[in-house]
Design a protein around this motif. Structure first.
Motif, PDB file in Angstrom:
ATOM      1  N   LEU A  27     -25.530 -20.758 -29.731  1.00 25.06           N
ATOM      2  CA  LEU A  27     -25.451 -20.683 -31.188  1.00 25.06           C
ATOM      3  C   LEU A  27     -24.397 -21.656 -31.717  1.00 25.06           C
ATOM      4  O   LEU A  27     -24.626 -22.357 -32.703  1.00 25.06           O
ATOM      5  CB  LEU A  27     -25.127 -19.257 -31.625  1.00 25.06           C
ATOM      6  CG  LEU A  27     -25.017 -19.009 -33.121  1.00 25.06           C
ATOM      7  CD1 LEU A  27     -26.337 -19.318 -33.818  1.00 25.06           C
ATOM      8  CD2 LEU A  27     -24.602 -17.565 -33.376  1.00 25.06           C
ATOM      9  N   ALA A  28     -23.264 -21.736 -31.046  1.00 24.44           N
ATOM     10  CA  ALA A  28     -22.203 -22.659 -31.455  1.00 24.44           C
ATOM     11  C   ALA A  28     -22.677 -24.108 -31.371  1.00 24.44           C
ATOM     12  O   ALA A  28     -22.366 -24.924 -32.241  1.00 24.44           O
ATOM     13  CB  ALA A  28     -20.970 -22.455 -30.591  1.00 24.44           C
ATOM     14  N   GLN A  29     -23.469 -24.449 -30.343  1.00 24.73           N
ATOM     15  CA  GLN A  29     -23.995 -25.806 -30.204  1.00 24.73           C
ATOM     16  C   GLN A  29     -24.937 -26.148 -31.354  1.00 24.73           C
ATOM     17  O   GLN A  29     -24.890 -27.257 -31.899  1.00 24.73           O
ATOM     18  CB  GLN A  29     -24.714 -25.964 -28.873  1.00 24.73           C
ATOM     19  CG  GLN A  29     -23.769 -25.977 -27.703  1.00 24.73           C
ATOM     20  CD  GLN A  29     -24.482 -26.007 -26.377  1.00 24.73           C
ATOM     21  OE1 GLN A  29     -25.400 -25.226 -26.133  1.00 24.73           O
ATOM     22  NE2 GLN A  29     -24.058 -26.903 -25.499  1.00 24.73           N
ATOM     23  N   LYS A  30     -25.792 -25.230 -31.729  1.00 24.57           N
ATOM     24  CA  LYS A  30     -26.719 -25.465 -32.839  1.00 24.57           C
ATOM     25  C   LYS A  30     -25.961 -25.675 -34.146  1.00 24.57           C
ATOM     26  O   LYS A  30     -26.285 -26.567 -34.926  1.00 24.57           O
ATOM     27  CB  LYS A  30     -27.699 -24.300 -32.974  1.00 24.57           C
ATOM     28  CG  LYS A  30     -28.708 -24.239 -31.864  1.00 24.57           C
ATOM     29  CD  LYS A  30     -29.632 -23.050 -31.998  1.00 24.57           C
ATOM     30  CE  LYS A  30     -30.584 -22.963 -30.821  1.00 24.57           C
ATOM     31  NZ  LYS A  30     -31.477 -21.814 -30.909  1.00 24.57           N
ATOM     32  N   HIS A  31     -24.946 -24.858 -34.371  1.00 25.31           N
ATOM     33  CA  HIS A  31     -24.158 -24.995 -35.593  1.00 25.31           C
ATOM     34  C   HIS A  31     -23.358 -26.303 -35.599  1.00 25.31           C
ATOM     35  O   HIS A  31     -23.220 -26.944 -36.641  1.00 25.31           O
ATOM     36  CB  HIS A  31     -23.231 -23.796 -35.780  1.00 25.31           C
ATOM     37  CG  HIS A  31     -23.939 -22.563 -36.208  1.00 25.31           C
ATOM     38  ND1 HIS A  31     -24.595 -22.450 -37.418  1.00 25.31           N
ATOM     39  CD2 HIS A  31     -24.108 -21.386 -35.590  1.00 25.31           C
ATOM     40  CE1 HIS A  31     -25.124 -21.255 -37.521  1.00 25.31           C
ATOM     41  NE2 HIS A  31     -24.867 -20.579 -36.419  1.00 25.31           N
ATOM     42  N   ALA A  32     -22.846 -26.704 -34.444  1.00 28.02           N
ATOM     43  CA  ALA A  32     -22.086 -27.952 -34.355  1.00 28.02           C
ATOM     44  C   ALA A  32     -22.969 -29.148 -34.689  1.00 28.02           C
ATOM     45  O   ALA A  32     -22.566 -30.039 -35.449  1.00 28.02           O
ATOM     46  CB  ALA A  32     -21.485 -28.104 -32.960  1.00 28.02           C
ATOM     47  N   TRP A  33     -24.168 -29.181 -34.145  1.00 24.91           N
ATOM     48  CA  TRP A  33     -25.081 -30.294 -34.407  1.00 24.91           C
ATOM     49  C   TRP A  33     -25.470 -30.325 -35.887  1.00 24.91           C
ATOM     50  O   TRP A  33     -25.491 -31.372 -36.510  1.00 24.91           O
ATOM     51  CB  TRP A  33     -26.304 -30.192 -33.519  1.00 24.91           C
ATOM     52  CG  TRP A  33     -27.310 -31.263 -33.755  1.00 24.91           C
ATOM     53  CD1 TRP A  33     -28.620 -31.095 -34.055  1.00 24.91           C
ATOM     54  CD2 TRP A  33     -27.112 -32.680 -33.708  1.00 24.91           C
ATOM     55  NE1 TRP A  33     -29.241 -32.308 -34.200  1.00 24.91           N
ATOM     56  CE2 TRP A  33     -28.342 -33.306 -33.988  1.00 24.91           C
ATOM     57  CE3 TRP A  33     -26.006 -33.486 -33.463  1.00 24.91           C
ATOM     58  CZ2 TRP A  33     -28.488 -34.686 -34.043  1.00 24.91           C
ATOM     59  CZ3 TRP A  33     -26.159 -34.862 -33.510  1.00 24.91           C
ATOM     60  CH2 TRP A  33     -27.387 -35.447 -33.790  1.00 24.91           C
ATOM     61  N   ASN A  34     -25.741 -29.166 -36.451  1.00 18.19           N
ATOM     62  CA  ASN A  34     -26.093 -29.082 -37.859  1.00 18.19           C
ATOM     63  C   ASN A  34     -24.932 -29.558 -38.739  1.00 18.19           C
ATOM     64  O   ASN A  34     -25.134 -30.288 -39.708  1.00 18.19           O
ATOM     65  CB  ASN A  34     -26.489 -27.654 -38.223  1.00 18.19           C
ATOM     66  CG  ASN A  34     -27.037 -27.556 -39.622  1.00 18.19           C
ATOM     67  OD1 ASN A  34     -27.772 -28.415 -40.076  1.00 18.19           O
ATOM     68  ND2 ASN A  34     -26.668 -26.496 -40.326  1.00 18.19           N
ATOM     69  N   LEU A  35     -23.721 -29.162 -38.401  1.00 19.00           N
ATOM     70  CA  LEU A  35     -22.552 -29.575 -39.170  1.00 19.00           C
ATOM     71  C   LEU A  35     -22.332 -31.080 -39.091  1.00 19.00           C
ATOM     72  O   LEU A  35     -22.038 -31.728 -40.102  1.00 19.00           O
ATOM     73  CB  LEU A  35     -21.308 -28.835 -38.672  1.00 19.00           C
ATOM     74  CG  LEU A  35     -20.030 -29.085 -39.453  1.00 19.00           C
ATOM     75  CD1 LEU A  35     -20.180 -28.611 -40.900  1.00 19.00           C
ATOM     76  CD2 LEU A  35     -18.868 -28.392 -38.784  1.00 19.00           C
ATOM     77  N   ALA A  36     -22.492 -31.647 -37.913  1.00 20.31           N
ATOM     78  CA  ALA A  36     -22.333 -33.097 -37.756  1.00 20.31           C
ATOM     79  C   ALA A  36     -23.333 -33.847 -38.627  1.00 20.31           C
ATOM     80  O   ALA A  36     -22.981 -34.825 -39.292  1.00 20.31           O
ATOM     81  CB  ALA A  36     -22.507 -33.492 -36.292  1.00 20.31           C
ATOM     82  N   ARG A  37     -24.582 -33.392 -38.659  1.00 23.83           N
ATOM     83  CA  ARG A  37     -25.597 -34.059 -39.479  1.00 23.83           C
ATOM     84  C   ARG A  37     -25.363 -33.840 -40.960  1.00 23.83           C
ATOM     85  O   ARG A  37     -25.637 -34.722 -41.761  1.00 23.83           O
ATOM     86  CB  ARG A  37     -26.992 -33.577 -39.094  1.00 23.83           C
ATOM     87  CG  ARG A  37     -27.410 -34.044 -37.717  1.00 23.83           C
ATOM     88  CD  ARG A  37     -28.817 -33.666 -37.420  1.00 23.83           C
ATOM     89  NE  ARG A  37     -29.087 -32.335 -37.962  1.00 23.83           N
ATOM     90  CZ  ARG A  37     -30.130 -31.607 -37.689  1.00 23.83           C
ATOM     91  NH1 ARG A  37     -31.027 -32.065 -36.862  1.00 23.83           N
ATOM     92  NH2 ARG A  37     -30.296 -30.421 -38.202  1.00 23.83           N
ATOM     93  N   THR A  38     -24.869 -32.686 -41.345  1.00 19.34           N
ATOM     94  CA  THR A  38     -24.608 -32.402 -42.752  1.00 19.34           C
ATOM     95  C   THR A  38     -23.429 -33.228 -43.265  1.00 19.34           C
ATOM     96  O   THR A  38     -23.507 -33.828 -44.338  1.00 19.34           O
ATOM     97  CB  THR A  38     -24.312 -30.898 -42.959  1.00 19.34           C
ATOM     98  OG1 THR A  38     -25.457 -30.159 -42.537  1.00 19.34           O
ATOM     99  CG2 THR A  38     -24.009 -30.579 -44.405  1.00 19.34           C
ATOM    100  N   LEU A  39     -22.341 -33.257 -42.504  1.00 22.66           N
ATOM    101  CA  LEU A  39     -21.145 -33.993 -42.918  1.00 22.66           C
ATOM    102  C   LEU A  39     -21.226 -35.481 -42.610  1.00 22.66           C
ATOM    103  O   LEU A  39     -20.428 -36.261 -43.110  1.00 22.66           O
ATOM    104  CB  LEU A  39     -19.909 -33.413 -42.224  1.00 22.66           C
ATOM    105  CG  LEU A  39     -19.555 -31.963 -42.536  1.00 22.66           C
ATOM    106  CD1 LEU A  39     -18.354 -31.528 -41.710  1.00 22.66           C
ATOM    107  CD2 LEU A  39     -19.287 -31.791 -44.021  1.00 22.66           C
ATOM    108  N   MET A  40     -22.176 -35.856 -41.746  1.00 23.17           N
ATOM    109  CA  MET A  40     -22.330 -37.234 -41.282  1.00 23.17           C
ATOM    110  C   MET A  40     -21.018 -37.765 -40.686  1.00 23.17           C
ATOM    111  O   MET A  40     -20.579 -38.873 -40.963  1.00 23.17           O
ATOM    112  CB  MET A  40     -22.838 -38.140 -42.404  1.00 23.17           C
ATOM    113  CG  MET A  40     -24.270 -37.841 -42.809  1.00 23.17           C
ATOM    114  SD  MET A  40     -25.443 -37.855 -41.420  1.00 23.17           S
ATOM    115  CE  MET A  40     -25.454 -39.575 -40.969  1.00 23.17           C
ATOM    116  N   THR A  41     -20.416 -36.933 -39.854  1.00 21.60           N
ATOM    117  CA  THR A  41     -19.205 -37.301 -39.136  1.00 21.60           C
ATOM    118  C   THR A  41     -19.243 -36.658 -37.750  1.00 21.60           C
ATOM    119  O   THR A  41     -19.964 -35.690 -37.534  1.00 21.60           O
ATOM    120  CB  THR A  41     -17.942 -36.855 -39.907  1.00 21.60           C
ATOM    121  OG1 THR A  41     -16.794 -37.422 -39.274  1.00 21.60           O
ATOM    122  CG2 THR A  41     -17.816 -35.349 -39.961  1.00 21.60           C
TER     123      THR A  41
END
Length: 61
Positions: free
Chosen positions: A7-21
């Motif tokens: 779950l943490a991996q999915k959220h991390a990937w989503n956050l990276a794409r949302t923030l574009m960082t």
């Protein structure tokens, strides 16, 4: 923070794409969390994975 790595991996990937960082998935005690890569140096945590919205994910080790 999460106790579930998947779950943490999915959220991390989503956050990276949302923030574009780039973000770092880390472990602290028995929990997982995510911080922007430029903020991880000050934290006393074990970095596990790096998520870059342009190149994908890679293990830090």
């Amino acid at each position: 923070m999460s106790h579930n790595l998947e779950l943490a991996q999915k959220h991390a990937w989503n956050l990276a794409r949302t923030l574009m960082t780039t973000v770092i998935l880390f472990r602290s005690d028995n929990e997982y969390g995510v911080l922007p890569a430029d903020e991880i140096e000050d934290a006393e945590v074990e970095a596990l994975y790096e998520y870059d919205p342009h190149t994908g994910s890679r293990s830090v080790h």
